[in-house]
Motif scaffolding. Structure first.
Motif, PDB file in Angstrom:
ATOM      1  N   VAL A  31       0.866  -1.179   0.000  1.00 18.97           N
ATOM      2  CA  VAL A  31       0.000   0.000   0.000  1.00 18.97           C
ATOM      3  C   VAL A  31       0.902   1.228   0.000  1.00 18.97           C
ATOM      4  CG1 VAL A  31      -1.854   1.231   1.180  1.00 18.97           C
ATOM      5  CG2 VAL A  31      -1.735  -1.262   1.340  1.00 18.97           C
ATOM      6  N   PRO A  32       0.873   2.007  -1.071  1.00 22.37           N
ATOM      7  CA  PRO A  32       1.752   3.173  -1.148  1.00 22.37           C
ATOM      8  C   PRO A  32       1.562   4.125   0.040  1.00 22.37           C
ATOM      9  CG  PRO A  32       0.674   2.777  -3.248  1.00 22.37           C
ATOM     10  CD  PRO A  32       0.035   1.854  -2.247  1.00 22.37           C
ATOM     11  N   LEU A  33       2.671   4.709   0.483  1.00 23.27           N
ATOM     12  CA  LEU A  33       2.683   5.732   1.540  1.00 23.27           C
ATOM     13  C   LEU A  33       2.047   5.266   2.847  1.00 23.27           C
ATOM     14  CD1 LEU A  33       1.676   8.796  -0.664  1.00 23.27           C
ATOM     15  CD2 LEU A  33       3.986   8.091  -0.018  1.00 23.27           C
ATOM     16  N   THR A  34       2.174   3.981   3.160  1.00 23.06           N
ATOM     17  CA  THR A  34       1.517   3.439   4.354  1.00 23.06           C
ATOM     18  C   THR A  34       2.498   2.677   5.227  1.00 23.06           C
ATOM     19  OG1 THR A  34      -0.599   3.300   3.215  1.00 23.06           O
ATOM     20  CG2 THR A  34      -0.341   1.914   5.150  1.00 23.06           C
ATOM     21  N   ALA A  35       2.363   2.887   6.543  1.00 19.24           N
ATOM     22  CA  ALA A  35       3.095   2.125   7.557  1.00 19.24           C
ATOM     23  C   ALA A  35       2.053   1.529   8.498  1.00 19.24           C
ATOM     24  CB  ALA A  35       4.043   3.027   8.330  1.00 19.24           C
ATOM     25  N   ILE A  36       2.307   0.324   8.969  1.00 17.00           N
ATOM     26  CA  ILE A  36       1.359  -0.341   9.867  1.00 17.00           C
ATOM     27  C   ILE A  36       2.063  -0.686  11.165  1.00 17.00           C
ATOM     28  CG2 ILE A  36      -0.101  -2.369  10.224  1.00 17.00           C
ATOM     29  CD1 ILE A  36      -0.642  -2.334   7.207  1.00 17.00           C
ATOM     30  N   THR A  37       1.403  -0.349  12.264  1.00 13.99           N
ATOM     31  CA  THR A  37       1.912  -0.637  13.595  1.00 13.99           C
ATOM     32  C   THR A  37       0.887  -1.461  14.349  1.00 13.99           C
ATOM     33  OG1 THR A  37       3.057   1.492  13.606  1.00 13.99           O
ATOM     34  CG2 THR A  37       2.770   0.399  15.733  1.00 13.99           C
ATOM     35  N   VAL A  38       1.298  -2.629  14.819  1.00 16.47           N
ATOM     36  CA  VAL A  38       0.432  -3.445  15.672  1.00 16.47           C
ATOM     37  C   VAL A  38       0.590  -2.895  17.085  1.00 16.47           C
ATOM     38  CG1 VAL A  38      -0.055  -5.753  16.558  1.00 16.47           C
ATOM     39  CG2 VAL A  38       0.645  -5.449  14.172  1.00 16.47           C
ATOM     40  N   THR A  39      -0.519  -2.542  17.728  1.00 15.52           N
ATOM     41  CA  THR A  39      -0.474  -1.872  19.030  1.00 15.52           C
ATOM     42  C   THR A  39      -0.753  -2.793  20.210  1.00 15.52           C
ATOM     43  OG1 THR A  39      -2.778  -1.177  18.810  1.00 15.52           O
ATOM     44  CG2 THR A  39      -1.092   0.341  17.981  1.00 15.52           C
ATOM     45  N   THR A  40      -0.962  -4.066  19.948  1.00 18.36           N
ATOM     46  CA  THR A  40      -1.189  -5.038  21.022  1.00 18.36           C
ATOM     47  C   THR A  40      -0.111  -6.109  20.942  1.00 18.36           C
ATOM     48  OG1 THR A  40      -2.756  -6.172  19.563  1.00 18.36           O
ATOM     49  CG2 THR A  40      -3.695  -4.683  21.199  1.00 18.36           C
ATOM     50  N   PRO A  41       0.181  -6.781  22.058  1.00 14.63           N
ATOM     51  CA  PRO A  41       1.222  -7.810  22.032  1.00 14.63           C
ATOM     52  C   PRO A  41       0.770  -9.054  21.265  1.00 14.63           C
ATOM     53  CG  PRO A  41       0.223  -7.675  24.224  1.00 14.63           C
ATOM     54  CD  PRO A  41      -0.380  -6.571  23.399  1.00 14.63           C
ATOM     55  N   PRO A  42       1.751  -9.803  20.702  1.00 15.38           N
ATOM     56  CA  PRO A  42       1.403 -11.044  20.015  1.00 15.38           C
ATOM     57  C   PRO A  42       0.913 -12.083  21.015  1.00 15.38           C
ATOM     58  CG  PRO A  42       3.784 -10.605  19.905  1.00 15.38           C
ATOM     59  CD  PRO A  42       3.154  -9.492  20.671  1.00 15.38           C
ATOM     60  N   PRO A  43       0.320 -13.140  20.553  1.00 14.40           N
ATOM     61  CA  PRO A  43       0.040 -13.479  19.160  1.00 14.40           C
ATOM     62  C   PRO A  43      -1.238 -12.796  18.682  1.00 14.40           C
ATOM     63  CG  PRO A  43      -0.750 -15.246  20.564  1.00 14.40           C
ATOM     64  CD  PRO A  43      -0.096 -14.213  21.473  1.00 14.40           C
ATOM     65  N   THR A  44      -1.405 -12.774  17.356  1.00 16.83           N
ATOM     66  CA  THR A  44      -2.616 -12.220  16.776  1.00 16.83           C
ATOM     67  C   THR A  44      -3.806 -13.076  17.160  1.00 16.83           C
ATOM     68  OG1 THR A  44      -1.459 -11.236  14.909  1.00 16.83           O
ATOM     69  CG2 THR A  44      -3.783 -11.696  14.595  1.00 16.83           C
ATOM     70  N   GLY A  45      -4.906 -12.412  17.440  1.00 14.73           N
ATOM     71  CA  GLY A  45      -6.150 -13.092  17.772  1.00 14.73           C
ATOM     72  C   GLY A  45      -7.239 -12.056  17.942  1.00 14.73           C
ATOM     73  N   ALA A  46      -8.415 -12.481  18.372  1.00 16.25           N
ATOM     74  CA  ALA A  46      -9.482 -11.524  18.643  1.00 16.25           C
ATOM     75  C   ALA A  46      -8.954 -10.528  19.670  1.00 16.25           C
ATOM     76  CB  ALA A  46     -10.721 -12.247  19.153  1.00 16.25           C
ATOM     77  N   GLY A  47      -9.161  -9.257  19.400  1.00 18.79           N
ATOM     78  CA  GLY A  47      -8.665  -8.205  20.281  1.00 18.79           C
ATOM     79  C   GLY A  47      -7.386  -7.548  19.797  1.00 18.79           C
ATOM     80  N   THR A  48      -6.706  -8.155  18.817  1.00 18.33           N
ATOM     81  CA  THR A  48      -5.504  -7.526  18.259  1.00 18.33           C
ATOM     82  C   THR A  48      -5.904  -6.219  17.594  1.00 18.33           C
ATOM     83  OG1 THR A  48      -4.349  -9.617  17.913  1.00 18.33           O
ATOM     84  CG2 THR A  48      -3.658  -7.762  16.537  1.00 18.33           C
TER      85      THR A  48
END
Length: 155
Positions: A31-48
């Motif tokens: 995705v041009p001009l885009t950065a993504i930050t995960v704001t919750t700790p791993p692992p991914t799941g409901a609530g991430t």
């Protein structure tokens, strides 16, 4: 709200396709001009929760999202992930399903979007743009090489 849907097929095994499609940080590479930050700790799941920031400087916006349903693929069952988009600019939801397709996999990514400040008259343009963008992301994630195990050998 504007509905969109895209489908991509891949020779990748089901679990590999699922892991690539749901690695949120990797989406930014497509995705041009885009950065993504995960704001919750791993692992991914409901609530991430994660935020896609698109643009540069003062001409940028945040697209915060939360995983509200997380069902990885299992024997005899497709994987399904439901995201809620909770931003000031983009709101709505996206549903990503990764299922078997012969020896490979099939990804269906659909959703409903509302873009603040964009009149309903432009719904078809938003829908087409969403299909192009999410199709590009899915295709890119499914074809990209996995991260290397280390630095390339010297030549």
């Amino acid at each position: 709200m504007v509905h969109f849907s895209v489908e991509r097929r891949s020779p990748l095994p089901l679990d590999t396709a699922w892991h690539r499609i749901t690695c949120w940080e990797r989406h930014a590479a497509h995705v041009p001009l885009t950065a993504i930050t995960v704001t919750t700790p791993p692992p991914t799941g409901a609530g991430t929760r994660f935020v896609a920031r698109t643009g540069r400087g003062p001409v940028a916006f945040d697209d915060p999202m939360e995983v509200v349903r997380w069902e990885p693929p299992a024997p005899g069952r497709s994987g399904c992930c439901l995201l809620e988009k909770r931003g000031r600019v983009v709101r709505g939801w996206a549903r990503i399903e990764v299922g078997p397709d012969g020896a490979g996999s099939r990804v269906v990514w659909e959703g409903d979007l509302r873009v603040r400040g964009v009149p309903g008259l432009f719904g078809p343009v938003v829908a087409r743009s969403a299909r192009l963008l999410y199709g590009r992301v899915a295709a890119g994630l499914l074809r990209e090489a996995p991260p290397s195990a280390g630095p390339a050998p010297p030549r």
